[in-house]
Scaffold this motif. Sequence first.
Motif, PDB file in Angstrom:
ATOM      1  N   MET B   1       0.836  -1.215   0.000  1.00  0.00           N
ATOM      2  CA  MET B   1       0.000   0.000   0.000  1.00  0.00           C
ATOM      3  C   MET B   1       0.867   1.261   0.000  1.00  0.00           C
ATOM      4  O   MET B   1       0.694   2.145  -0.825  1.00  0.00           O
ATOM      5  N   LEU B   2       1.867   1.259   0.914  1.00  0.00           N
ATOM      6  CA  LEU B   2       2.746   2.421   1.012  1.00  0.00           C
ATOM      7  C   LEU B   2       3.480   2.662  -0.307  1.00  0.00           C
ATOM      8  O   LEU B   2       3.622   3.788  -0.757  1.00  0.00           O
ATOM      9  N   LYS B   3       3.878   1.518  -0.926  1.00  0.00           N
ATOM     10  CA  LYS B   3       4.602   1.622  -2.192  1.00  0.00           C
ATOM     11  C   LYS B   3       3.711   2.268  -3.261  1.00  0.00           C
ATOM     12  O   LYS B   3       4.134   3.160  -4.008  1.00  0.00           O
ATOM     13  N   SER B   4       2.439   1.817  -3.294  1.00  0.00           N
ATOM     14  CA  SER B   4       1.554   2.382  -4.324  1.00  0.00           C
ATOM     15  C   SER B   4       1.232   3.850  -4.027  1.00  0.00           C
ATOM     16  O   SER B   4       1.059   4.645  -4.943  1.00  0.00           O
ATOM     17  N   GLU B   7       4.153   5.739  -5.187  1.00  0.00           N
ATOM     18  CA  GLU B   7       4.200   5.769  -6.650  1.00  0.00           C
ATOM     19  C   GLU B   7       3.192   6.775  -7.205  1.00  0.00           C
ATOM     20  O   GLU B   7       3.478   7.518  -8.135  1.00  0.00           O
ATOM     21  N   ARG B   8       1.999   6.789  -6.602  1.00  0.00           N
ATOM     22  CA  ARG B   8       0.953   7.712  -7.057  1.00  0.00           C
ATOM     23  C   ARG B   8       1.464   9.163  -7.053  1.00  0.00           C
ATOM     24  O   ARG B   8       1.214   9.930  -7.972  1.00  0.00           O
ATOM     25  N   TYR B   9       2.136   9.518  -5.990  1.00  0.00           N
ATOM     26  CA  TYR B   9       2.556  10.922  -5.845  1.00  0.00           C
ATOM     27  C   TYR B   9       4.040  11.137  -6.201  1.00  0.00           C
ATOM     28  O   TYR B   9       4.580  12.218  -5.954  1.00  0.00           O
ATOM     29  N   ILE B  13       6.629  14.238  -5.348  1.00  0.00           N
ATOM     30  CA  ILE B  13       7.512  14.039  -4.184  1.00  0.00           C
ATOM     31  C   ILE B  13       8.972  14.286  -4.574  1.00  0.00           C
ATOM     32  O   ILE B  13       9.752  14.828  -3.780  1.00  0.00           O
ATOM     33  N   ILE B  14       9.342  13.925  -5.815  1.00  0.00           N
ATOM     34  CA  ILE B  14      10.742  14.129  -6.227  1.00  0.00           C
ATOM     35  C   ILE B  14      11.065  15.587  -6.554  1.00  0.00           C
ATOM     36  O   ILE B  14      12.216  15.937  -6.779  1.00  0.00           O
ATOM     37  N   LEU B  15      10.040  16.441  -6.562  1.00  0.00           N
ATOM     38  CA  LEU B  15      10.296  17.869  -6.841  1.00  0.00           C
ATOM     39  C   LEU B  15      11.232  18.456  -5.787  1.00  0.00           C
ATOM     40  O   LEU B  15      11.031  18.209  -4.588  1.00  0.00           O
ATOM     41  N   GLY B  51      -3.351  14.501  -3.644  1.00  0.00           N
ATOM     42  CA  GLY B  51      -3.274  13.823  -2.357  1.00  0.00           C
ATOM     43  C   GLY B  51      -3.841  14.625  -1.192  1.00  0.00           C
ATOM     44  O   GLY B  51      -3.555  14.337  -0.030  1.00  0.00           O
ATOM     45  N   VAL B  52      -4.656  15.661  -1.509  1.00  0.00           N
ATOM     46  CA  VAL B  52      -5.416  16.338  -0.443  1.00  0.00           C
ATOM     47  C   VAL B  52      -6.636  15.446  -0.223  1.00  0.00           C
ATOM     48  O   VAL B  52      -7.607  15.520  -0.961  1.00  0.00           O
TER      49      VAL B  52
END
Lengths: 74, 366
Positions: B1-4, B7-9, B13-15, B51-52
């Motif tokens: 779950m955490l992985k997905s 991945e979704r965001y 996140i890499i910004l 992700g809000v």
Amino acid sequence: MQVLVFGSLTDIVAPLPNDIICDNTEQLIGLLEAKYPAIKTTTYFIAVNGKMVRENTSLQPTDTVALMPPFSGG
Amino acid sequence: MLKSINERYSRQIILPGFGEAAQQKLQQAKVCIVGMGALGCPALQYLTAAGVVNMGIIDGDVVQLHNLHRQPLFFSNEVGALKVMVAKQKMQQLNPLVNITDYPFHIHPKNALQILSEYDIVIDATDNFPTKYLLNDACAILQKPLVYGAVSQYEGQVSIFNNNLNGGKNIQYRDVFPDPAATANIQSCEQAGVLGVLPGIIGTLQATEVIKFITGMGQLLDGRLLTYRSLETQFYEIELTKNANTVNINVTEFQQTDYQHICNAASTEESLSVDQFKQMLQQQLLFVVDVREMGELPHVNFVDHQIPYSQIIQAKNNLHIPVTNKNICIICQQGIRSRNAATIFQSKTLQKIFHLQGGLNAYFNS
């Protein structure tokens, strides 16, 4: 000076005046009201060079005056 | 779950400057969107995608066919369905982590404070002045930041009001537009039209401000009114100032305020002089309504609509006001029936109603 109008004022202040010379914002509004009477039917605030002003403000020929009404649509 | 989830965001996140810390803040924030129309839909979609996950959406309207050109979240087969229900269902498909509370009714002084107090930040995605003033006052009382958006034909405005956190300028909508009654003559999308893509851009800008507010990134549109002009492809920014005369209303006053009424209060009928009338007629700003009885002379070629005064009196309670994007101006022979008719019309509409002072007699004698 340059006059910019937005929103509902774009239909009223048309064509945009390009030859207005005046000393301050009160004079400017007086001139615009004489030329475009329908301007009195709406509400707006005034910004000089991108800054909102509430009092009569002196103007230079190089200034830009914006008349900004509220928008209601969504 | 955490992985997905990661991945979704992952692409945000890499910004640089974003990272998992910002993502965490989005996940914990609570955002309320008032209005699920052309501004609210794009804001909701991008915030859900980002992700809000905790949001409230308030709107009592159903999807209508004339909404679809600017609200492409809704499909043709959803006409007639409650907007908040359709939007909630689709957001759950977009992001199963989302937790949306739907409020399928309009916001009101009696319910506003209780609902909005549940949220960290409020988006004004409404389409009318009474609700804009109501939201401003509610957010001022609750000290909640309000992300304002509004559109007019080809232009849109965005700003953030009531932001007093982290050295915010705490400017209110009322500092900028102090007089609700003065808005009575500004036309809505319904009357003036709107380019469909425009509120999409404005609603997306509102969502961007919300993300910046929650994550603390960048510089907010705090104390700045941004106006986008789609025809010129220009952004025009104005630095706003606080108005020393703005009075904060208290909870009791707020709950007793009739916002519909205060936005209509000064809209008593207004007379136009012959000169003003001729000028506005020439600029094609008038929709002229002749209230003389059928057959009264002289005929004039600038009448757009005729309703005899006798019929207006009879139909007083179900009078049909012509739908037009111009200013309605009522005329008669001497300016007496037109004044009375204007008063009756004015009581039925937020739009400013004009009448020709002195009537056609004055017009032909000038």
